[in-house]
Design an enzyme around this catalytic site. Sequence first.
Site, PDB file in Angstrom:
ATOM      1  N   ASP A 186      -8.178  -1.610  -5.250  1.00  0.00           N
ATOM      2  CA  ASP A 186      -7.002  -2.187  -4.595  1.00  0.00           C
ATOM      3  C   ASP A 186      -7.177  -3.685  -4.306  1.00  0.00           C
ATOM      4  O   ASP A 186      -8.124  -4.079  -3.632  1.00  0.00           O
ATOM      5  CB  ASP A 186      -6.726  -1.464  -3.267  1.00  0.00           C
ATOM      6  CG  ASP A 186      -6.532   0.046  -3.442  1.00  0.00           C
ATOM      7  OD1 ASP A 186      -7.235   0.645  -4.267  1.00  0.00           O
ATOM      8  OD2 ASP A 186      -5.687   0.617  -2.730  1.00  0.00           O
ATOM      9  N   GLU A 196      -1.165  -2.210  -4.911  1.00  0.00           N
ATOM     10  CA  GLU A 196      -0.219  -1.813  -3.860  1.00  0.00           C
ATOM     11  C   GLU A 196      -0.462  -2.502  -2.510  1.00  0.00           C
ATOM     12  O   GLU A 196       0.358  -2.392  -1.612  1.00  0.00           O
ATOM     13  CB  GLU A 196      -0.203  -0.298  -3.680  1.00  0.00           C
ATOM     14  CG  GLU A 196      -1.415   0.248  -2.974  1.00  0.00           C
ATOM     15  CD  GLU A 196      -1.055   1.407  -2.055  1.00  0.00           C
ATOM     16  OE1 GLU A 196       0.085   1.876  -2.085  1.00  0.00           O
ATOM     17  OE2 GLU A 196      -1.934   1.808  -1.295  1.00  0.00           O
ATOM     18  N   ASN A 197      -1.592  -3.218  -2.391  1.00  0.00           N
ATOM     19  CA  ASN A 197      -1.845  -3.985  -1.167  1.00  0.00           C
ATOM     20  C   ASN A 197      -1.880  -5.478  -1.440  1.00  0.00           C
ATOM     21  O   ASN A 197      -2.433  -6.248  -0.656  1.00  0.00           O
ATOM     22  CB  ASN A 197      -3.177  -3.557  -0.541  1.00  0.00           C
ATOM     23  CG  ASN A 197      -3.182  -2.088  -0.185  1.00  0.00           C
ATOM     24  OD1 ASN A 197      -2.465  -1.645   0.691  1.00  0.00           O
ATOM     25  ND2 ASN A 197      -3.982  -1.317  -0.900  1.00  0.00           N
ATOM     26  N   ASN A 216       0.879   4.847  -2.287  1.00  0.00           N
ATOM     27  CA  ASN A 216       1.820   5.261  -1.237  1.00  0.00           C
ATOM     28  C   ASN A 216       2.563   4.090  -0.586  1.00  0.00           C
ATOM     29  O   ASN A 216       3.574   4.303   0.073  1.00  0.00           O
ATOM     30  CB  ASN A 216       1.086   6.068  -0.163  1.00  0.00           C
ATOM     31  CG  ASN A 216      -0.134   5.349   0.381  1.00  0.00           C
ATOM     32  OD1 ASN A 216      -0.971   4.863  -0.370  1.00  0.00           O
ATOM     33  ND2 ASN A 216      -0.234   5.259   1.686  1.00  0.00           N
ATOM     34  N   HIS A 217       2.065   2.843  -0.754  1.00  0.00           N
ATOM     35  CA  HIS A 217       2.741   1.684  -0.144  1.00  0.00           C
ATOM     36  C   HIS A 217       3.639   0.927  -1.127  1.00  0.00           C
ATOM     37  O   HIS A 217       4.118  -0.150  -0.818  1.00  0.00           O
ATOM     38  CB  HIS A 217       1.721   0.697   0.433  1.00  0.00           C
ATOM     39  CG  HIS A 217       0.875   1.280   1.515  1.00  0.00           C
ATOM     40  ND1 HIS A 217       1.408   1.963   2.588  1.00  0.00           N
ATOM     41  CD2 HIS A 217      -0.475   1.277   1.696  1.00  0.00           C
ATOM     42  CE1 HIS A 217       0.420   2.368   3.377  1.00  0.00           C
ATOM     43  NE2 HIS A 217      -0.721   1.970   2.860  1.00  0.00           N
ATOM     44  N   HIS A 275      -4.680   7.905  -6.710  1.00  0.00           N
ATOM     45  CA  HIS A 275      -4.641   7.154  -5.460  1.00  0.00           C
ATOM     46  C   HIS A 275      -4.573   8.162  -4.301  1.00  0.00           C
ATOM     47  O   HIS A 275      -3.544   8.803  -4.096  1.00  0.00           O
ATOM     48  CB  HIS A 275      -3.396   6.265  -5.480  1.00  0.00           C
ATOM     49  CG  HIS A 275      -3.352   5.250  -4.399  1.00  0.00           C
ATOM     50  ND1 HIS A 275      -4.007   4.050  -4.486  1.00  0.00           N
ATOM     51  CD2 HIS A 275      -2.732   5.261  -3.189  1.00  0.00           C
ATOM     52  CE1 HIS A 275      -3.779   3.351  -3.390  1.00  0.00           C
ATOM     53  NE2 HIS A 275      -3.018   4.063  -2.583  1.00  0.00           N
ATOM     54  N   HIS A 331      -7.456   3.682  -3.209  1.00  0.00           N
ATOM     55  CA  HIS A 331      -6.805   3.793  -1.896  1.00  0.00           C
ATOM     56  C   HIS A 331      -7.722   3.593  -0.698  1.00  0.00           C
ATOM     57  O   HIS A 331      -7.315   3.020   0.300  1.00  0.00           O
ATOM     58  CB  HIS A 331      -6.044   5.115  -1.714  1.00  0.00           C
ATOM     59  CG  HIS A 331      -5.401   5.282  -0.366  1.00  0.00           C
ATOM     60  ND1 HIS A 331      -4.305   4.543   0.022  1.00  0.00           N
ATOM     61  CD2 HIS A 331      -5.697   6.087   0.684  1.00  0.00           C
ATOM     62  CE1 HIS A 331      -3.959   4.897   1.254  1.00  0.00           C
ATOM     63  NE2 HIS A 331      -4.788   5.819   1.680  1.00  0.00           N
ATOM     64  N   HIS A 358     -10.435   1.781  -0.432  1.00  0.00           N
ATOM     65  CA  HIS A 358     -10.990   0.418  -0.438  1.00  0.00           C
ATOM     66  C   HIS A 358     -12.508   0.395  -0.307  1.00  0.00           C
ATOM     67  O   HIS A 358     -13.099  -0.667  -0.159  1.00  0.00           O
ATOM     68  CB  HIS A 358     -10.375  -0.465   0.669  1.00  0.00           C
ATOM     69  CG  HIS A 358      -8.884  -0.527   0.620  1.00  0.00           C
ATOM     70  ND1 HIS A 358      -8.148  -1.322   1.473  1.00  0.00           N
ATOM     71  CD2 HIS A 358      -7.987   0.091  -0.183  1.00  0.00           C
ATOM     72  CE1 HIS A 358      -6.854  -1.161   1.216  1.00  0.00           C
ATOM     73  NE2 HIS A 358      -6.735  -0.298   0.217  1.00  0.00           N
TER      74      HIS A 358
END
Length: 273
Positions: free
Chosen positions: A8, A39-40, A67-68, A153, A178, A180
């Site tokens: 990520d 996603e982050n 999910n984000h 993820h 996910h 990290h």
Amino acid sequence: MKVLFLGDVIGKPGRNALRKKLDHIVRQNEADMVIANGENSAGGIGISIKTCKSLLEAGIDVVTTGNHVFKKREIYDFMDEEPRLLKPANYPPDTPGRGYNIYEIEKLGGLKVAVINLCGRVFIDNFDCPFRTANRILEHIEKETPIIIVDMHAEVTSEKVAMGWFLNGRVSAVIGTHTHIQTADERILPGGTTAYITDAGMVGPRDSVIGVKKENIIEKFITGMPQKFTVAKNDVWINGVAIDIDERSGKAREIKRINCEVDEEHDIWSSRG
Ligand code: FE2
């Protein structure tokens, strides 16, 4: 062929790290394709058009998410327009974007590589079953190419390990994202030909709690009160894996962990076949 898969990417520090070091890592690992979970990439949570484009410009070929992914509304239409950006395929139907795609690698004569993005369901949002979703997608793409990379993820290790075994011998790699935090369990799964790691880690600041300023998180744990989360800055490193895949069979030959300190003169590499 060699695929580089990065964990990520966390906010600006993560994006800057890729601008600075990705070419070097690609060269060092002779990577033909680079995949990263983005996603982050926008302020530590979600992805924006700007941050997605900056990842693609830095040399990422496919951006996976989790999910984000729908945190920022501006990305909804963009998800339908940009084939190099994926969402988890097991989001309920009719959500924007695509959950898998097949990419042609120009420098390998148009070799086809499929990438599937899935999300776990334990301690995370409501998703359809990732296992049944994977089965359905494989029915479509197995005829197209044997080279298949899966981003799983998910929060819990057990769900990711289970997906690794479930897809063992049917895909080239199952890579967890996910948390990290990079795990040290990379291997070619026994009895199959699938490269596996429970979590690839992150591209972001290690002087943090999974990318967020450590003071924010400690305060939240101590007080139980909501806190503003700020992306940390220091000690940025790039975590990921390099996977060697047989082009004809799609079988993974080797998976190697990658840890590269961005601000240091030297790189730290760990590897295991
Ligand atoms: Fe996530």
